[in-house]
Design a protein around this motif. Sequence first.
Motif, PDB file in Angstrom:
ATOM      1  N   ILE A  59      36.282  45.383  31.310  1.00  0.00           N
ATOM      2  CA  ILE A  59      37.582  45.972  30.959  1.00  0.00           C
ATOM      3  C   ILE A  59      37.777  45.822  29.454  1.00  0.00           C
ATOM      4  O   ILE A  59      37.590  44.738  28.895  1.00  0.00           O
ATOM      5  CB  ILE A  59      38.741  45.302  31.715  1.00  0.00           C
ATOM      6  CG1 ILE A  59      38.463  45.297  33.223  1.00  0.00           C
ATOM      7  CG2 ILE A  59      40.059  46.032  31.422  1.00  0.00           C
ATOM      8  CD1 ILE A  59      39.482  44.516  34.030  1.00  0.00           C
ATOM      9  N   GLU A  60      38.159  46.925  28.796  1.00  0.00           N
ATOM     10  CA  GLU A  60      38.398  46.925  27.355  1.00  0.00           C
ATOM     11  C   GLU A  60      39.726  47.607  27.069  1.00  0.00           C
ATOM     12  O   GLU A  60      40.313  48.245  27.947  1.00  0.00           O
ATOM     13  CB  GLU A  60      37.274  47.657  26.616  1.00  0.00           C
ATOM     14  CG  GLU A  60      35.924  46.979  26.725  1.00  0.00           C
ATOM     15  CD  GLU A  60      34.856  47.703  25.926  1.00  0.00           C
ATOM     16  OE1 GLU A  60      34.039  47.030  25.299  1.00  0.00           O
ATOM     17  OE2 GLU A  60      34.848  48.957  25.927  1.00  0.00           O
TER      18      GLU A  60
ATOM     19  N   GLN B  88      44.048  46.770  35.554  1.00  0.00           N
ATOM     20  CA  GLN B  88      43.118  47.888  35.702  1.00  0.00           C
ATOM     21  C   GLN B  88      41.894  47.536  36.539  1.00  0.00           C
ATOM     22  O   GLN B  88      41.039  48.385  36.779  1.00  0.00           O
ATOM     23  CB  GLN B  88      42.671  48.371  34.318  1.00  0.00           C
ATOM     24  CG  GLN B  88      43.791  48.943  33.477  1.00  0.00           C
ATOM     25  CD  GLN B  88      44.474  50.105  34.146  1.00  0.00           C
ATOM     26  OE1 GLN B  88      43.825  51.065  34.575  1.00  0.00           O
ATOM     27  NE2 GLN B  88      45.797  50.039  34.265  1.00  0.00           N
ATOM     28  N   TYR B  89      41.825  46.282  36.958  1.00  0.00           N
ATOM     29  CA  TYR B  89      40.664  45.871  37.736  1.00  0.00           C
ATOM     30  C   TYR B  89      40.735  46.429  39.155  1.00  0.00           C
ATOM     31  O   TYR B  89      41.766  46.405  39.794  1.00  0.00           O
ATOM     32  CB  TYR B  89      40.573  44.350  37.803  1.00  0.00           C
ATOM     33  CG  TYR B  89      39.526  43.880  38.789  1.00  0.00           C
ATOM     34  CD1 TYR B  89      38.170  44.072  38.541  1.00  0.00           C
ATOM     35  CD2 TYR B  89      39.902  43.273  39.986  1.00  0.00           C
ATOM     36  CE1 TYR B  89      37.213  43.654  39.440  1.00  0.00           C
ATOM     37  CE2 TYR B  89      38.947  42.837  40.896  1.00  0.00           C
ATOM     38  CZ  TYR B  89      37.607  43.038  40.622  1.00  0.00           C
ATOM     39  OH  TYR B  89      36.655  42.635  41.528  1.00  0.00           O
ATOM     40  N   ARG B  90      39.623  46.912  39.598  1.00  0.00           N
ATOM     41  CA  ARG B  90      39.443  47.320  40.988  1.00  0.00           C
ATOM     42  C   ARG B  90      37.962  47.161  41.323  1.00  0.00           C
ATOM     43  O   ARG B  90      37.134  46.919  40.442  1.00  0.00           O
ATOM     44  CB  ARG B  90      39.890  48.773  41.208  1.00  0.00           C
ATOM     45  CG  ARG B  90      39.089  49.811  40.438  1.00  0.00           C
ATOM     46  CD  ARG B  90      39.582  51.221  40.695  1.00  0.00           C
ATOM     47  NE  ARG B  90      38.729  52.219  40.068  1.00  0.00           N
ATOM     48  CZ  ARG B  90      38.780  52.584  38.807  1.00  0.00           C
ATOM     49  NH1 ARG B  90      39.696  52.038  38.010  1.00  0.00           N
ATOM     50  NH2 ARG B  90      37.952  53.489  38.323  1.00  0.00           N
ATOM     51  N   LYS B  91      37.615  47.304  42.564  1.00  0.00           N
ATOM     52  CA  LYS B  91      36.232  47.156  42.991  1.00  0.00           C
ATOM     53  C   LYS B  91      35.338  48.160  42.253  1.00  0.00           C
ATOM     54  O   LYS B  91      35.670  49.344  42.164  1.00  0.00           O
ATOM     55  CB  LYS B  91      36.118  47.378  44.503  1.00  0.00           C
ATOM     56  CG  LYS B  91      34.712  47.115  45.044  1.00  0.00           C
ATOM     57  CD  LYS B  91      34.667  47.282  46.547  1.00  0.00           C
ATOM     58  CE  LYS B  91      33.252  47.018  47.071  1.00  0.00           C
ATOM     59  NZ  LYS B  91      33.165  47.181  48.549  1.00  0.00           N
TER      60      LYS B  91
ATOM     61  N   MET C 252      36.315  41.968  28.479  1.00  0.00           N
ATOM     62  CA  MET C 252      36.620  41.187  29.675  1.00  0.00           C
ATOM     63  C   MET C 252      35.576  41.480  30.748  1.00  0.00           C
ATOM     64  O   MET C 252      35.390  42.629  31.150  1.00  0.00           O
ATOM     65  CB  MET C 252      38.011  41.492  30.217  1.00  0.00           C
ATOM     66  CG  MET C 252      38.339  40.710  31.494  1.00  0.00           C
ATOM     67  SD  MET C 252      40.040  40.923  32.068  1.00  0.00           S
ATOM     68  CE  MET C 252      40.892  39.708  31.037  1.00  0.00           C
ATOM     69  N   LEU C 253      34.882  40.426  31.185  1.00  0.00           N
ATOM     70  CA  LEU C 253      33.911  40.527  32.269  1.00  0.00           C
ATOM     71  C   LEU C 253      34.601  40.167  33.576  1.00  0.00           C
ATOM     72  O   LEU C 253      35.393  39.221  33.635  1.00  0.00           O
ATOM     73  CB  LEU C 253      32.736  39.585  32.016  1.00  0.00           C
ATOM     74  CG  LEU C 253      31.994  39.786  30.686  1.00  0.00           C
ATOM     75  CD1 LEU C 253      30.899  38.732  30.523  1.00  0.00           C
ATOM     76  CD2 LEU C 253      31.402  41.181  30.593  1.00  0.00           C
ATOM     77  N   THR C 254      34.302  40.901  34.635  1.00  0.00           N
ATOM     78  CA  THR C 254      35.024  40.791  35.899  1.00  0.00           C
ATOM     79  C   THR C 254      34.200  40.088  36.982  1.00  0.00           C
ATOM     80  O   THR C 254      32.993  39.872  36.822  1.00  0.00           O
ATOM     81  CB  THR C 254      35.399  42.185  36.418  1.00  0.00           C
ATOM     82  OG1 THR C 254      34.208  42.811  36.935  1.00  0.00           O
ATOM     83  CG2 THR C 254      36.015  43.047  35.319  1.00  0.00           C
TER      84      THR C 254
END
Length: 273
Positions: free
Chosen positions: A120-121, A112-115, A180-182
Amino acid sequence: MEKSVGIVILNYNACHETVKCITSIRNTIKELYQIVIVDNGSKNHSYEYLKEHYQGRTAIDVLKSSRNVGFAKGNNIGIKYLREKYHSEFILLLNSDTVMADEAYIQKLLSQYRKGIGVIEANVQNGKGDFTQPGLSQVTVRASFYRFARAICQYCDIYFPFKSRGKGKGYLCQVGCAIMLTPDYFKIFQGLYSYTFLYGEEQILLILLDRAGLEVAFVEDTYLVHNEGKSTPCATLQGSRKKDRKAIKGYWQAFIASCMSYKTLVKAASTGE
């Protein structure tokens, strides 16, 4: 490209819960992610037990804080360690009373990560098998003061007649047992806001994201189990005056954070003492 992920687990007087958490990760997740346990000044044998238990184990390090520095600073010790020693791009902060239930949990979060995503949870199931519903939390000064005033009234046994009618942007968020830290978060902040001890951290994290123009990604198709309260044996103080005083201090810090300038917030979210 494979993403570098590190996991921080904060331990305070609950070494057996921490072992259960790590065992669930290792038995469920195929990938070997680097785990760092931070013993947060435990007053029992936790540090010695964990150090001996994981001696020589691959990808598990045990650190010790000389005193209990609270949730944010305790996690910041682990964040700093992972980023400096292992160059972790993504860092998952887990309560020690969580249990991994999906072998693809971390991969689903990463997908699910994007710029522009800072946190994220995913879904959380409590020990009774019920799912905790995420809520919409506002980050305005007014909303932060409302929470602080409500905590004061609860402590003083005063009826609080007001309802939150704050306007402005809100974030869909879960309980803070798994965050979650990105890389986008770490481009701006070194760690968590470091002036709280036990309460208000989730609200302040949302304030940081809002000021930085970052978003929260929420993953619907995975979850972990949270046996709430077991990570901190002193959780038996729930409903006590001591708990209420700590809540007041935490929500006061959230209100202060909502009033801070952007530069001051960046400095406050530091992994240093």
